[in-house]
Motif scaffolding. Structure first.
Motif, PDB file in Angstrom:
ATOM      1  N   VAL A 220      -0.632   9.010   0.078  1.00  0.00           N
ATOM      2  CA  VAL A 220      -2.516   8.836  -0.390  1.00  0.00           C
ATOM      3  C   VAL A 220      -3.522   9.614   0.163  1.00  0.00           C
ATOM      4  O   VAL A 220      -3.403   9.744   1.169  1.00  0.00           O
ATOM      5  N   CYS A 221      -4.216  10.843  -1.186  1.00  0.00           N
ATOM      6  CA  CYS A 221      -5.072  10.823  -0.883  1.00  0.00           C
ATOM      7  C   CYS A 221      -6.363  10.031  -0.607  1.00  0.00           C
ATOM      8  O   CYS A 221      -6.743   9.996  -2.138  1.00  0.00           O
ATOM      9  N   GLY A 222      -7.424  10.267  -0.327  1.00  0.00           N
ATOM     10  CA  GLY A 222      -9.362  10.075   0.183  1.00  0.00           C
ATOM     11  C   GLY A 222      -9.034  10.019   0.978  1.00  0.00           C
ATOM     12  O   GLY A 222      -9.506  11.714   1.579  1.00  0.00           O
ATOM     13  N   SER A 223     -10.854   9.525   1.161  1.00  0.00           N
ATOM     14  CA  SER A 223     -11.044  10.184   1.795  1.00  0.00           C
ATOM     15  C   SER A 223     -11.615  10.485   3.681  1.00  0.00           C
ATOM     16  O   SER A 223     -11.958  11.384   4.191  1.00  0.00           O
ATOM     17  N   ALA A 224     -10.259   9.805   4.313  1.00  0.00           N
ATOM     18  CA  ALA A 224      -9.816  10.192   5.391  1.00  0.00           C
ATOM     19  C   ALA A 224      -8.488  11.351   5.390  1.00  0.00           C
ATOM     20  O   ALA A 224      -8.289  11.390   6.504  1.00  0.00           O
ATOM     21  N   GLY A 225      -8.207  11.463   4.212  1.00  0.00           N
ATOM     22  CA  GLY A 225      -7.515  12.783   4.097  1.00  0.00           C
ATOM     23  C   GLY A 225      -6.185  12.281   3.099  1.00  0.00           C
ATOM     24  O   GLY A 225      -6.327  11.403   2.935  1.00  0.00           O
ATOM     25  N   GLU A 226      -5.461  12.710   3.492  1.00  0.00           N
ATOM     26  CA  GLU A 226      -3.673  12.724   3.040  1.00  0.00           C
ATOM     27  C   GLU A 226      -2.698  12.239   4.466  1.00  0.00           C
ATOM     28  O   GLU A 226      -2.906  12.394   5.277  1.00  0.00           O
ATOM     29  N   THR A 227      -2.295  10.865   3.804  1.00  0.00           N
ATOM     30  CA  THR A 227      -1.200  10.381   4.754  1.00  0.00           C
ATOM     31  C   THR A 227      -0.406  10.272   3.456  1.00  0.00           C
ATOM     32  O   THR A 227      -0.506   9.572   2.850  1.00  0.00           O
ATOM     33  N   TRP A 228       0.959   9.582   4.230  1.00  0.00           N
ATOM     34  CA  TRP A 228       2.494   8.683   3.410  1.00  0.00           C
ATOM     35  C   TRP A 228       1.933   7.062   3.935  1.00  0.00           C
ATOM     36  O   TRP A 228       1.648   7.121   5.642  1.00  0.00           O
ATOM     37  N   VAL A 229       2.511   6.656   2.973  1.00  0.00           N
ATOM     38  CA  VAL A 229       2.321   4.737   3.153  1.00  0.00           C
ATOM     39  C   VAL A 229       3.499   4.432   2.876  1.00  0.00           C
ATOM     40  O   VAL A 229       3.877   5.011   1.574  1.00  0.00           O
ATOM     41  N   GLN A 230       4.208   3.543   3.554  1.00  0.00           N
ATOM     42  CA  GLN A 230       5.657   2.972   3.102  1.00  0.00           C
ATOM     43  C   GLN A 230       5.655   2.195   2.043  1.00  0.00           C
ATOM     44  O   GLN A 230       4.330   1.018   2.856  1.00  0.00           O
ATOM     45  N   SER A 231       5.766   1.531   1.363  1.00  0.00           N
ATOM     46  CA  SER A 231       6.023   0.345   0.084  1.00  0.00           C
ATOM     47  C   SER A 231       6.831  -0.542   1.436  1.00  0.00           C
ATOM     48  O   SER A 231       7.963  -0.618   2.407  1.00  0.00           O
ATOM     49  N   ARG A 232       6.298  -2.075   1.274  1.00  0.00           N
ATOM     50  CA  ARG A 232       7.085  -2.885   2.986  1.00  0.00           C
ATOM     51  C   ARG A 232       7.938  -3.426   1.548  1.00  0.00           C
ATOM     52  O   ARG A 232       8.732  -4.187   2.358  1.00  0.00           O
ATOM     53  N   ASN A 233       8.438  -3.312   0.147  1.00  0.00           N
ATOM     54  CA  ASN A 233       8.977  -3.996  -0.537  1.00  0.00           C
ATOM     55  C   ASN A 233       9.841  -3.359  -1.408  1.00  0.00           C
ATOM     56  O   ASN A 233       9.066  -2.661  -2.216  1.00  0.00           O
ATOM     57  N   PRO A 234      10.086  -2.936  -1.408  1.00  0.00           N
ATOM     58  CA  PRO A 234      12.328  -1.942  -1.517  1.00  0.00           C
ATOM     59  C   PRO A 234      12.084  -2.296  -3.362  1.00  0.00           C
ATOM     60  O   PRO A 234      11.994  -3.636  -3.436  1.00  0.00           O
ATOM     61  N   LEU A 235      11.885  -1.646  -3.933  1.00  0.00           N
ATOM     62  CA  LEU A 235      12.288  -1.967  -5.801  1.00  0.00           C
ATOM     63  C   LEU A 235      13.443  -2.737  -5.246  1.00  0.00           C
ATOM     64  O   LEU A 235      14.951  -2.371  -4.810  1.00  0.00           O
ATOM     65  N   PRO A 236      14.329  -3.853  -6.209  1.00  0.00           N
ATOM     66  CA  PRO A 236      15.478  -4.032  -6.169  1.00  0.00           C
ATOM     67  C   PRO A 236      16.383  -2.870  -6.658  1.00  0.00           C
ATOM     68  O   PRO A 236      15.740  -3.086  -7.686  1.00  0.00           O
ATOM     69  N   ALA A 237      17.741  -3.715  -6.895  1.00  0.00           N
ATOM     70  CA  ALA A 237      19.061  -2.768  -7.110  1.00  0.00           C
ATOM     71  C   ALA A 237      19.068  -3.464  -8.724  1.00  0.00           C
ATOM     72  O   ALA A 237      19.155  -3.007  -9.303  1.00  0.00           O
ATOM     73  N   ASP A 238      18.556  -4.356  -9.140  1.00  0.00           N
ATOM     74  CA  ASP A 238      18.217  -5.045 -10.654  1.00  0.00           C
ATOM     75  C   ASP A 238      17.106  -5.055 -10.938  1.00  0.00           C
ATOM     76  O   ASP A 238      16.298  -5.547 -11.819  1.00  0.00           O
ATOM     77  N   TRP A 239      16.027  -3.475 -10.622  1.00  0.00           N
ATOM     78  CA  TRP A 239      14.714  -3.280 -11.044  1.00  0.00           C
ATOM     79  C   TRP A 239      15.216  -3.247 -13.275  1.00  0.00           C
ATOM     80  O   TRP A 239      16.291  -2.907 -12.999  1.00  0.00           O
ATOM     81  N   LYS A 240      13.836  -3.979 -13.487  1.00  0.00           N
ATOM     82  CA  LYS A 240      14.129  -4.005 -14.744  1.00  0.00           C
ATOM     83  C   LYS A 240      12.440  -3.324 -15.309  1.00  0.00           C
ATOM     84  O   LYS A 240      11.529  -3.010 -14.510  1.00  0.00           O
ATOM     85  N   ALA A 241      12.765  -2.513 -16.717  1.00  0.00           N
ATOM     86  CA  ALA A 241      11.657  -1.860 -17.392  1.00  0.00           C
ATOM     87  C   ALA A 241      10.962  -2.457 -17.599  1.00  0.00           C
ATOM     88  O   ALA A 241      11.392  -3.664 -18.089  1.00  0.00           O
ATOM     89  N   GLY A 242       9.780  -1.803 -17.567  1.00  0.00           N
ATOM     90  CA  GLY A 242       8.605  -3.051 -17.776  1.00  0.00           C
ATOM     91  C   GLY A 242       8.112  -4.192 -16.930  1.00  0.00           C
ATOM     92  O   GLY A 242       6.860  -4.675 -17.133  1.00  0.00           O
ATOM     93  N   SER A 243       8.817  -4.578 -16.095  1.00  0.00           N
ATOM     94  CA  SER A 243       8.352  -5.228 -14.300  1.00  0.00           C
ATOM     95  C   SER A 243       7.912  -4.198 -13.893  1.00  0.00           C
ATOM     96  O   SER A 243       7.590  -2.870 -13.383  1.00  0.00           O
ATOM     97  N   ALA A 244       6.487  -4.789 -12.873  1.00  0.00           N
ATOM     98  CA  ALA A 244       5.527  -4.772 -12.194  1.00  0.00           C
ATOM     99  C   ALA A 244       6.673  -5.173 -11.290  1.00  0.00           C
ATOM    100  O   ALA A 244       6.650  -5.977 -11.022  1.00  0.00           O
ATOM    101  N   TYR A 245       5.956  -4.045  -9.905  1.00  0.00           N
ATOM    102  CA  TYR A 245       6.586  -4.712  -8.421  1.00  0.00           C
ATOM    103  C   TYR A 245       5.384  -4.131  -7.361  1.00  0.00           C
ATOM    104  O   TYR A 245       4.854  -3.199  -7.340  1.00  0.00           O
ATOM    105  N   ASP A 246       5.333  -5.822  -6.692  1.00  0.00           N
ATOM    106  CA  ASP A 246       4.374  -5.865  -5.830  1.00  0.00           C
ATOM    107  C   ASP A 246       4.680  -4.503  -4.393  1.00  0.00           C
ATOM    108  O   ASP A 246       5.618  -4.718  -3.431  1.00  0.00           O
ATOM    109  N   THR A 247       3.986  -3.830  -4.022  1.00  0.00           N
ATOM    110  CA  THR A 247       3.926  -2.230  -2.370  1.00  0.00           C
ATOM    111  C   THR A 247       4.120  -3.145  -1.622  1.00  0.00           C
ATOM    112  O   THR A 247       4.755  -2.716  -0.134  1.00  0.00           O
TER     113      THR A 247
END
Length: 252
Positions: A220-247
């Motif tokens: 993420v690049c913002g006013s504080a510079g660049e930093t890495w943030v990890q999603s708290r919710n893994p993408l499920p194994a049965d992910w589907k095209a067209g579906s939206a997921y919350d990080t």
């Protein structure tokens, strides 16, 4: 004529001096020009260069824009700007806040606004006069994106994805004054992070992604510079095209 020449020089100087840095917020206004594109419903277009699809048509209630150099090879997709014109007899003081959903170049313009956004620049009952101008002088600044109905950064699995052979993600609801500049997936068998490719716009992809639930992290690049943030919710194994997921990640 002398006053117009001075005004043009001032505006040019404004553009040169105040060009925003990639990872810094922009508090001052920059001089530019804007026009609009025609759509019968006055909303955005689902075929924009950012790859947002239907999200790009209706996000921010259709107050969206294509941009030229602010597109930044797709890094500018999803950025928010306050745009206001500098013709007092036609325009409001506040202008309009737009979300970047497309790339476009006009007659020395930085913004090609949706008809809804362009109309919102005008004072009551003079929008017809403003549309008659076609191209207008404006000033703009980067502002924070705010989505009242969405608290967390989200991503959508692009419709062209095919589990398990091809995965493409579209970053949506990037709040604050932040850009997503890299996306990586955790490769469990190699025990290392693997970079996804920016395919175009806000779309990141990878052929033969890891199997099972997938952990992701975002630069993420913002006013504080660049930093890495990890999603708290893994993408499920049965992910589907067209579906939206919350990080589960909150960006401000």
């Amino acid at each position: 004529m002398g006053f117009a020449l001075i005004a043009n020089k001032i505006c040019l100087l404004c553009v040169i001096v105040l060009l925003p840095a990639l990872c810094t917020s922009q508090d001052t206004f920059t001089c530019s020009r804007a026009t609009y594109y025609g759509r019968p419903d006055c909303y955005g277009t689902p075929s924009g260069a950012c790859g947002f699809g239907e999200f790009g048509r209706t996000v921010n209630d259709g107050y969206v824009s294509g941009v030229s150099w602010l597109y930044r090879n797709g890094a500018g997709c999803g950025a928010c700007y306050q745009v206001r014109c500098i013709t007092p007899q036609y325009c409001t003081d506040e202008g309009v806040n737009v979300v970047v959903t497309d790339y476009g170049e006009g007659d020395r313009t930085d913004f090609i606004l949706s008809p809804r956004a362009y109309a919102s620049l005008a004072r009551p009952d003079v929008d017809v006069d403003l549309f008659a101008h076609g191209v207008i002088d404006v000033e703009y600044r980067r502002v924070s994106c705010q989505y009242s109905d969405y608290e967390y950064l989200m991503f959508k699995v692009h419709e062209h994805s095919r589990n398990p052979h091809y995965l493409a993600l579209v970053m949506i609801y990037v709040a604050g004054q932040n850009d997503i500049t890299a996306v990586e997936l955790w490769q469990e068998d190699c025990e290392e992070w693997k970079a996804m490719r920016r395919a175009y716009g806000a779309v990141w992809d990878m052929a033969n992604p890891p199997s099972g639930p997938i952990n992701l992290r975002f630069q993420v690049c913002g006013s504080a510079g660049e930093t890495w943030v990890q999603s708290r919710n893994p993408l499920p194994a049965d992910w589907k095209a067209g579906s939206a997921y919350d990080t589960g990640i909150q960006l401000t």
